[in-house]
Design an enzyme around this catalytic site. Structure first.
Site, short mmCIF file in Angstrom:
data_model
loop_
_atom_site.label_atom_id
_atom_site.label_comp_id
_atom_site.label_asym_id
_atom_site.label_seq_id
_atom_site.Cartn_x
_atom_site.Cartn_y
_atom_site.Cartn_z
N ARG A 14 49.17 28.60 142.14
CA ARG A 14 49.13 27.15 141.90
C ARG A 14 50.45 26.45 142.22
O ARG A 14 51.51 26.85 141.77
CB ARG A 14 48.73 26.87 140.45
CG ARG A 14 48.56 25.38 140.15
CD ARG A 14 48.07 25.15 138.75
NE ARG A 14 46.66 25.49 138.62
CZ ARG A 14 46.13 26.11 137.57
NH1 ARG A 14 46.90 26.49 136.59
NH2 ARG A 14 44.84 26.36 137.52
N HIS B 94 48.16 38.82 141.09
CA HIS B 94 49.38 38.40 140.41
C HIS B 94 50.36 39.56 140.27
O HIS B 94 51.41 39.42 139.65
CB HIS B 94 48.99 37.85 139.01
CG HIS B 94 50.08 37.14 138.29
ND1 HIS B 94 50.62 37.61 137.11
CD2 HIS B 94 50.74 35.99 138.57
CE1 HIS B 94 51.55 36.78 136.70
NE2 HIS B 94 51.64 35.79 137.56
N TYR C 72 65.38 33.39 136.10
CA TYR C 72 64.32 34.01 135.31
C TYR C 72 64.77 35.40 134.90
O TYR C 72 65.29 36.15 135.73
CB TYR C 72 63.02 34.14 136.11
CG TYR C 72 62.26 32.87 136.38
CD1 TYR C 72 62.88 31.62 136.36
CD2 TYR C 72 60.90 32.91 136.68
CE1 TYR C 72 62.17 30.46 136.62
CE2 TYR C 72 60.18 31.75 136.94
CZ TYR C 72 60.82 30.53 136.92
OH TYR C 72 60.12 29.38 137.17
N ARG D 267 57.65 33.51 124.67
CA ARG D 267 58.33 32.28 125.06
C ARG D 267 57.44 31.06 124.90
O ARG D 267 57.87 30.02 124.40
CB ARG D 267 58.82 32.37 126.51
CG ARG D 267 59.36 31.06 127.06
CD ARG D 267 59.93 31.25 128.45
NE ARG D 267 59.00 31.84 129.37
CZ ARG D 267 58.12 31.14 130.10
NH1 ARG D 267 58.04 29.84 129.99
NH2 ARG D 267 57.32 31.76 130.94
N HIS E 150 61.02 35.66 131.22
CA HIS E 150 59.80 35.86 131.99
C HIS E 150 59.29 37.30 131.96
O HIS E 150 58.18 37.58 132.39
CB HIS E 150 60.09 35.44 133.45
CG HIS E 150 58.89 35.30 134.31
ND1 HIS E 150 58.56 36.22 135.29
CD2 HIS E 150 57.91 34.36 134.35
CE1 HIS E 150 57.45 35.84 135.89
NE2 HIS E 150 57.03 34.71 135.34
#
Length: 694
Positions: free
Chosen positions: A418, A448, A481, A577, A605
């Site tokens: 996205r 992913h 990250y 988080r 992350h």
């Protein structure tokens, strides 16, 4: 134990609570001024995406007449009502902070946002000349009348709405002017010599809309501007993609992106708080939006543009986040003058390496791994999955070079990442032109995973080297990250990866793996087994503990099991988080569950899962959160960490986070969060991890 709706926190409201933590973090006194500006910008950017995707989805459900309740017991309409209330409270808090504190502190530190009406004659002349030469030619006034319908307002654009009186017929006309913020900086710097200020550490700005508004009459020769105001719209930007009907996925995504650029229905209208009633009424009628989705703003519209101010060259006003060192095991790579001359492949044959970015440099580890593979004559093949990639990607260049060097290169490019779809389409085309085998994954699933496999011919046989990570192969985000990665030659995991790559390219129906946890085939089942084993151990009086770190915890089945585990006496520490739909510390439900959220200079992350297993701990890292989409609707990979030393390092890392009382927010039993009271221990996880390297 009875499981009912009131033990689940609504996903959207939990996300809003997360974004609130981002805003409040930026308001803390300990942060430097430009870091505060950065957090303010991130908060607004997060809200934009939230409306474009989550609010848009809920609005579509309401319009379709869907009344089905979510797992927490709220209908789509009830969720929207609560969302609007909470977001309006937060945006009011942000505006109040900017107007009453942040602007004053910026000025105190030498960053002055000037108003046109407060400019001196010399300053005004410079600004007017700048408008004439650099802005005026880009402006296109669009009138609304019977011959000219209301113009399309593009997503997230800043616009001026004005009422213009034609002197000849005394008729008022509505005009819209789009502010060209993509071609011009939102905040225009006025040179110090114009201000007549000799201090080069000071910066003076005027907003582009303020300048345009005060030069509005130059657009309408022979006419008079009665009044004007600014507005901004947010549109549904979720990509609707019918994969099963697509003969060419690349073409289908490109066509869907064209629709997104135009934008779907308006889901939010932001206007200045003093917008004239007649202009507002015309906007509401023309855009077709309900009044509850109108946000009246007392500060700048589109506060994500505040991020432009962080580019100011004042190192004393922001933290230097460009940290990191080469991993100790990789320090002596390819240095012929060094007696310890070695290659990354020689090192990995002897020892697995656990990477922790940004503390371990991505450039000298993961990028080095792929770059060396591209040029090594013994490397036969490279396989990798790409989800989000930087626009100047070294890894992409290495893959194309490897193909040109005659290696077999297979790259899975996720076209449906996205807001990165366009970038990924361009990379996919370039990779194909360079001779790389590009695939787009499994229909109906996003890929992913963060995996890379190198096949190398050594002494007449093939050996596999691999990297499995928690973050994307993105050199830019790797600097900000926090992510973990495993470099290894473990033959069982390598075999699993070969099977997974074959599955991704469509040549395998493999569903079982030796060590790797893969969704949607085996991951959910394995995590359920691991949690149930801790429950069994607790019931038998054995040591039972779970520590999990992730971005979001949403999956109802996992949450129910965690409640059962807590009820059985399992000690559970969750470092989450963002979204957390579980209530901690509730009597007879979750008394043994502690939830913290780390919000700091770096975006946390990494996904880590640690299970005590009565002293024989099992540890996993990978790409998946405990969410339905990760466990059921995406291709994800989570790898075990079996090396004793590496498991110990991960446990120590988790304890560093758990002990944090500086960047950490503790979740209370009602689902709200609060900061720890600082004490003499002052445990600052991210800063402590930096200092540990030095």
């Amino acid at each position: 134990m009875k499981i009912q709706a009131d033990i689940f926190i609504n996903r959207e409201l939990s996300w809003i609570e997360f974004n609130k933590r981002v805003l409040l973090t930026g308001m803390e006194k300990e942060y430097k001024i430009l870091d505060k500006v950065k957090f303010c910008s991130i908060f607004s950017n997060n809200l934009d995406e939230f409306f474009m995707v989550r609010v848009a989805s809920l609005k579509a459900q309401v319009e379709a007449g869907i009344t089905k309740k979510s797992v927490d017991g709220l209908t789509p309409q009830e969720q929207l009502t609560k969302i609007n209330k909470e977001v309006k409270n937060l945006t009011a808090l942000q505006e109040n902070y900017i107007n009453n504190e942040l602007n004053y502190e910026l000025k105190e530190k030498g960053i002055i946002l000037k108003k046109y009406n407060d400019l001196s004659e010399n300053e005004r002349n410079w600004c007017d000349n700048y408008f004439t030469s650099s802005i005026f030619p880009l402006l296109t006034p669009l009138v609304v009348d019977p011959a000219h319908p209301f113009p399309f307002i593009s997503n997230l654009s800043l616009n001026l709405a004005a009422l213009i009186r034609d002197g000849e017929n005394s008729k008022n006309q509505f005009v819209r002017v789009k502010i060209p913020t993509k071609n011009i900086s939102r905040f225009i710097q006025i040179p110090n010599e114009i201000i007549k200020h000799g201090d080069e550490s000071k910066y003076f700005f005027i907003s582009v809309e303020d300048l345009i508004g005060n030069n509005i009459n130059t657009l309408f020769n022979g006419m008079e501007c009665i009044n004007y105001s600014f507005f901004r719209v947010t549109r549904d930007a979720d990509l609707e993609l019918k994969e099963l009907e697509a003969d060419d996925l690349l073409l289908a995504v490109e066509q869907s992106l064209q629709k997104r650029r135009l934008g779907g229905d308006v889901v939010r209208l932001e206007v200045e708080s003093d917008m004239p009633e007649n202009i507002l009424k015309l906007l509401i009628e023309s855009i077709s939006i309900q009044k509850e989705y109108i946000y009246f703003c007392k500060s700048f519209l589109g506060l994500d543009d505040f991020n432009q101010l962080t580019r100011i060259n004042r190192d004393d006003l922001k933290e230097n986040l460009l940290i990191g060192k080469t991993h100790p095991k990789l320090k002596n790579l390819d240095l012929p003058s060094n007696k310890n001359f070695n290659s990354i492949f020689n090192i990995l044959r002897k020892k697995n390496i656990l990477l922790h970015h940004p503390y371990d440099l991505f450039r000298t580890s993961v990028e080095e791994f792929i770059n060396k593979a591209a040029d090594d004559p013994l490397v036969m093949a490279i396989k990798i999955t790409l989800y989000r990639v930087s626009k100047d990607s070294t890894i992409i260049s290495a893959l194309m070079r490897a193909a040109e060097n005659g290696k077999e290169v297979m790259t899975l490019v996720e076209l449906k990442a996205r807001f990165d779809e366009d970038n990924n389409i361009q990379w996919a085309k370039q990779l194909e032109q360079a001779g790389v085998h590009v695939v787009y994954g499994i229909i109906g699933f996003k890929t992913h995973t963060k995996i890379a496999l190198i096949v190398r011919k050594e002494k007449g046989r093939l050996r596999n080297y691999f990297h499995i990570g928690t973050g994307n192969y993105n050199s830019n985000t790797s600097k900000f990250y926090t992510d973990l990665g495993l470099l290894s030659t473990d033959p069982d995991i390598a075999s699993d990866l070969l099977g997974l790559f074959n599955y991704l390219s469509g040549f395998s129906k493999q569903k079982s793996y030796q060590k790797l946890l893969v969704s949607p085939s085996s991951m959910r089942e394995k995590f359920i087994f691991l949690i149930k084993r801790e429950i069994k151990n607790a019931e038998e009086g054995k040591k039972a503990e779970i520590i999990a770190k992730m971005n979001s915890l949403v999956d109802p089945e996992i949450i129910k099991l965690l409640y059962l585990a807590s009820d059985s006496g399992v000690k559970i520490s969750l470092i989450i988080r963002g979204i957390c739909c579980l209530y901690p510390q509730r009597k007879n439900l979750s008394e043994n569950i502690k939830v913290i959220s780390i919000i700091g200079h770096f975006l946390e992350h990494s996904r880590i899962f640690w299970f005590s297993n009565n002293g024989q701990s099992e540890v996993f890292i990978g790409s998946a959160d405990w969410m339905r989409r990760n466990l059921d609707r995406r291709i994800e990979a989570v790898t075990p960490i079996e090396d004793y030393d590496l498991k110990s390092k991960i446990y120590s890392l988790l304890q560093t986070y758990i002990k944090d009382n500086y960047f950490s927010w503790i979740m209370k039993e009602d689902g709200s969060y609060s900061k720890y009271e600082l004490d003499s221990s002052n445990n600052r996880s991210q800063i402590d991890l930096i200092e540990k390297q030095n």
